[in-house]
Design an enzyme around this catalytic site. Structure first.
Site, PDB file in Angstrom:
ATOM      1  N   ASP A 242     -43.311  38.387  14.961  1.00 30.09           N
ATOM      2  CA  ASP A 242     -44.082  39.208  14.007  1.00 30.09           C
ATOM      3  C   ASP A 242     -45.324  38.525  13.426  1.00 30.09           C
ATOM      4  OD1 ASP A 242     -41.905  40.790  14.550  1.00 30.09           O
ATOM      5  OD2 ASP A 242     -41.231  41.008  12.487  1.00 30.09           O
TER       6      ASP A 242
ATOM      7  N   ASP B  15     -43.058  43.928  14.758  1.00 30.94           N
ATOM      8  CA  ASP B  15     -42.439  44.904  13.887  1.00 30.94           C
ATOM      9  C   ASP B  15     -43.220  46.204  14.118  1.00 30.94           C
ATOM     10  OD1 ASP B  15     -40.324  44.879  11.945  1.00 30.94           O
ATOM     11  OD2 ASP B  15     -41.784  45.086  10.327  1.00 30.94           O
TER      12      ASP B  15
ATOM     13  N   HIS C 182     -42.938  50.108  13.165  1.00 31.36           N
ATOM     14  CA  HIS C 182     -42.271  51.207  12.470  1.00 31.36           C
ATOM     15  C   HIS C 182     -42.977  52.552  12.632  1.00 31.36           C
ATOM     16  CE1 HIS C 182     -39.765  48.202  10.728  1.00 31.36           C
ATOM     17  NE2 HIS C 182     -40.659  47.718   9.902  1.00 31.36           N
TER      18      HIS C 182
ATOM     19  N   HIS D 286     -40.928  55.484   7.615  1.00 32.28           N
ATOM     20  CA  HIS D 286     -39.754  54.729   8.073  1.00 32.28           C
ATOM     21  C   HIS D 286     -38.731  54.523   6.954  1.00 32.28           C
ATOM     22  CE1 HIS D 286     -37.613  51.122   9.712  1.00 32.28           C
ATOM     23  NE2 HIS D 286     -37.690  51.870  10.797  1.00 32.28           N
TER      24      HIS D 286
ATOM     25  N   HIS E 267     -45.605  49.339   6.130  1.00 27.40           N
ATOM     26  CA  HIS E 267     -46.180  48.220   6.888  1.00 27.40           C
ATOM     27  C   HIS E 267     -45.939  48.409   8.384  1.00 27.40           C
ATOM     28  CE1 HIS E 267     -41.952  47.042   6.516  1.00 27.40           C
ATOM     29  NE2 HIS E 267     -42.132  46.326   7.615  1.00 27.40           N
TER      30      HIS E 267
ATOM     31  N   LYS F 203     -39.725  46.264  17.729  1.00 29.56           N
ATOM     32  CA  LYS F 203     -38.445  46.516  17.043  1.00 29.56           C
ATOM     33  C   LYS F 203     -38.680  47.278  15.758  1.00 29.56           C
ATOM     34  CE  LYS F 203     -38.859  42.041  14.855  1.00 29.56           C
ATOM     35  NZ  LYS F 203     -39.044  42.546  13.484  1.00 29.56           N
TER      36      LYS F 203
ATOM     37  N   CYS G 183     -37.191  38.264   9.382  1.00 31.52           N
ATOM     38  CA  CYS G 183     -37.116  38.477  10.830  1.00 31.52           C
ATOM     39  C   CYS G 183     -36.849  37.196  11.621  1.00 31.52           C
ATOM     40  CB  CYS G 183     -38.362  39.210  11.311  1.00 31.52           C
ATOM     41  SG  CYS G 183     -38.403  40.904  10.651  1.00 31.52           S
TER      42      CYS G 183
HETATM   43  C1  VGL Z   1     -40.212  41.614   8.108  1.00 28.53           C
HETATM   44  C2  VGL Z   1     -39.762  42.624   6.119  1.00 28.53           C
HETATM   45  C3  VGL Z   1     -39.924  43.869   6.687  1.00 28.53           C
HETATM   46  C4  VGL Z   1     -40.392  40.327   8.859  1.00 28.53           C
HETATM   47  C5  VGL Z   1     -40.360  42.830   8.709  1.00 28.53           C
HETATM   48  O1  VGL Z   1     -41.084  40.318   9.896  1.00 28.53           O
HETATM   49  O2  VGL Z   1     -39.835  39.301   8.409  1.00 28.53           O
HETATM   50  N1  VGL Z   1     -39.908  41.505   6.818  1.00 28.53           N
HETATM   51  N2  VGL Z   1     -40.214  43.959   7.985  1.00 28.53           N
HETATM   52 ZN    ZN Z   2     -40.597  45.833   8.876  1.00 36.69          ZN
END
Ligand code: VGL
Ligand code: ZN
Length: 235
Positions: free
Chosen positions: A38, A76, A78, A82, A111, A136, A181
């Site tokens: 990410d 990430d 979404h 979401h 996000h 994901k 993550c």
């Molecule tokens: C993440 C919060 C929400 C991450 C992703 O990549 O750590 N954290 N979505």
């Molecule tokens: Zn996320």
């Protein structure tokens, strides 16, 4: 005479000790993969869910890449509206938690919406040899911090199968965010039978209510090694 002899001996000792130390570094081989989690615009300064100093991981990861034959990148990814977005619930604010069908869910600012610039990989991330990009969290009703399993801890992303089919035994996890993550990816990798190291200086954390220390503790309990980028022998 005795003093001189000792100096000669110590000199000889350090001459052998130095290369031995260098050889103690980790040399990732054909059965190791670097997982870059990410490193997207949303998680750096100016993004929708910025991780403090998130952009600092970019040069560290770019440099590490030269030591790996196998690199996997995650995004990430979404839907709009979401289930992990606070804006999807009346009266909920970002960073509060709620219960969903699969368990506890931290609610985040909107996000990494699919196809937006916010969800794009950081422009300075240079991983031309990366072989797989895995997305994901793309199901509207379910989050997925982990690159291996969605938040129900049942639905596989396919990453474990991919790595196993290619003979990968050891993974090195980097990226954002350490306590979400990265940690979930590292712990699931252990559960699925991989040797796992998290490269600490190639990660940055969110640290929500002590989540960073808690994540390191949980990872250690599962046998995830905590290493630094300097521990990797550069090719
Ligand atoms: C993440 C919060 C929400 C991450 C992703 O990549 O750590 N954290 N979505
Ligand atoms: Zn996320």
């Amino acid at each position: 005479m005795q003093t001189v002899d000792r100096r000669v001996f110590l000199g000889a000792l350090s001459a052998v000790a130095l290369p031995a130390f260098a050889a103690g570094k980790i040399k990732p081989g054909a059965n190791s993969a670097l997982i870059v989690v990410d490193v997207q615009n949303c998680f750096v300064t100016g993004g929708t869910l910025p991780v403090a100093k998130g952009e600092e991981v970019v040069p560290v990861i770019n440099k590490l890449a030269a030591a790996f034959e196998n690199i996997v990148v995650t995004q990430d990814w979404h839907t709009a509206g979401h289930a992990s977005f606070a804006s999807s619930y009346a009266g909920k604010k970002p960073f509060e938690a709620t219960k969903l069908s699969y368990g506890n869910q931290v609610l985040w600012p909107d996000h990494c919406v699919q196809g937006t610039d916010d969800a794009a990989l950081h422009k300075d991330l240079k991983l031309p040899s990366a072989q797989l990009i895995i997305r994901k969290g793309y199901r509207k009703a379910m989050d997925s911090y982990s690159a291996f399993e969605e938040a129900d801890h049942k639905t596989a992303t396919g990453l474990a199968g991919y790595l196993k089919a290619r003979g990968i035994k050891t993974v090195f996890v980097t990226g954002l965010a350490t306590d979400f993550c990265v940690a979930w990816t590292a712990m699931d990798a252990r559960k699925l039978g991989f040797e796992v190291s998290v490269i600490e200086d190639a990660c940055r954390g969110i640290d929500l209510n002590g989540s960073l220390a808690a994540a390191w503790k949980a990872m250690a309990a599962k046998g995830v090694k905590r290493i630094q980028s300097a521990d990797i022998e550069m090719a």
